[in-house]
Design an enzyme around this catalytic site. Sequence first.
Site, PDB file in Angstrom:
ATOM      1  N   ASP A  69       0.811  -1.216   0.000  1.00  0.00           N
ATOM      2  CA  ASP A  69       0.000   0.000   0.000  1.00  0.00           C
ATOM      3  C   ASP A  69       0.849   1.273   0.000  1.00  0.00           C
ATOM      4  OD1 ASP A  69      -2.408  -1.591   0.250  1.00  0.00           O
ATOM      5  OD2 ASP A  69      -1.854  -1.881   2.340  1.00  0.00           O
ATOM      6  N   ARG A 136      20.624 -19.605  -0.267  1.00  0.00           N
ATOM      7  CA  ARG A 136      19.170 -19.605  -0.427  1.00  0.00           C
ATOM      8  C   ARG A 136      18.716 -19.214  -1.829  1.00  0.00           C
ATOM      9  NH1 ARG A 136      16.428 -15.005   3.295  1.00  0.00           N
ATOM     10  NH2 ARG A 136      17.501 -16.141   4.938  1.00  0.00           N
ATOM     11  N   SER A 237      16.989  -6.286   8.133  1.00  0.00           N
ATOM     12  CA  SER A 237      15.807  -5.442   7.946  1.00  0.00           C
ATOM     13  C   SER A 237      15.290  -4.882   9.270  1.00  0.00           C
ATOM     14  CB  SER A 237      14.694  -6.226   7.253  1.00  0.00           C
ATOM     15  OG  SER A 237      14.445  -7.444   7.922  1.00  0.00           O
ATOM     16  N   LEU A 238      15.382  -5.649  10.346  1.00  0.00           N
ATOM     17  CA  LEU A 238      14.926  -5.151  11.644  1.00  0.00           C
ATOM     18  C   LEU A 238      15.783  -3.978  12.098  1.00  0.00           C
ATOM     19  CD1 LEU A 238      13.178  -5.298  14.172  1.00  0.00           C
ATOM     20  CD2 LEU A 238      14.724  -7.062  15.063  1.00  0.00           C
TER      21      LEU A 238
END
Length: 395
Positions: A69, A136, A237-238
Amino acid sequence: MTSERNAPTHLVGTRPERLNAIPSVWGACVLDNRSGEVLTFRSLVTVLATGGCGQIYLHTTNPAIATGDGVAMAYRASAAIGNMEFIQFHPTTLYHPQGRSFLISEAVRGEGAILKLKDGTPFMDQYHPLASLAPRDVVARAIDAELKRSGDEFVYLDLTHLPPDEIRDRFPHIYTRCRQFGLDITREPIPIVPAAHYSCGGVVTDLEARTSLARLFAAGEVACSGVHGANRLASNSLLEALVFADHAAARTRELLAEDGFSLGDLPGLAADCTPANDARRQTNEVSPEFLRHMRLLVQTLMWTHVGIVRSNHRLSQALRELRILESAVETLYQSSRISEELLEIRNLVTVGKLIVESALIRHESRGLHFNVDYPERDDQEWVRDTLLRRAPVQE
């Protein structure tokens, strides 16, 4: 929309110092889910902290609210959006109707779990010398290739060769959670599928969380601060969210202290903040079931055409189909009663287009973006951000 391929990596030094800096953000229009009303909030400073956009994909570790959003709103307001092609996919999430967002830690592979096809055949040794212990992004691409080749919906992550007590002791949460879904991971392999996990791109900010629009800040996954590059490292990211939120708060305090303005001094918000709230709109309500169907169409399109491994053909096809969906959704938005589901599908389509357009611009493979038509990294030409910005609406 214009492509600003030669723009600076960060918009450092572009802080608007005057109240009349153009363009400026003076608040937001917000849907009250309880009353159905669209409310106008005027503000001297606005901060976006709306999270990521994982729900654009059929499989994601993100919560249901991660529908992009903030990125979509900022783009429509003509903010610079950067690096949307870099979507990180976690290679192993549980494939189960009730546990679609449950992440199976990479530590399970580290403990010795083996990736296998549905017939029990290991396959990772064909893709990397470390086999199931490969990085990964390599694992995610390998699983994607095998699923496309076989037409299967999932592969297995098998640790049944390990002692049951060791599995329960090392992975108590995963063991308990899978048991809730009727799966005993000490006796049967775990059905898994890669899933969209993190967006490195977003609303471009400088190192103080300022966006390209005056008085608009962004922090967290909605932002493209640049600290992740093309492939986020685990847990960064935190820390980014904490640091940039603190910077946004500090700059907000400074800005308000410098202004000397009050809410009464603000100009009115743009007239097209939301469509006219007429009687016809109130009676024309779009079926939630229809909107869920459209959402599934977008998610499936993005998963099959703009997922882990991409090609020019699939990207171009996705863009054509998204433009058709965009037109249909915009017609509904302009003529129907506003709802949470309608706003989310509108935002998802916008974000999907930004991801596809960014992927088509970058003619190389780097980090989380892999295009079979440009399989190599090109440090001479493409060590730069992919920036998109909608041309400002002339008033």
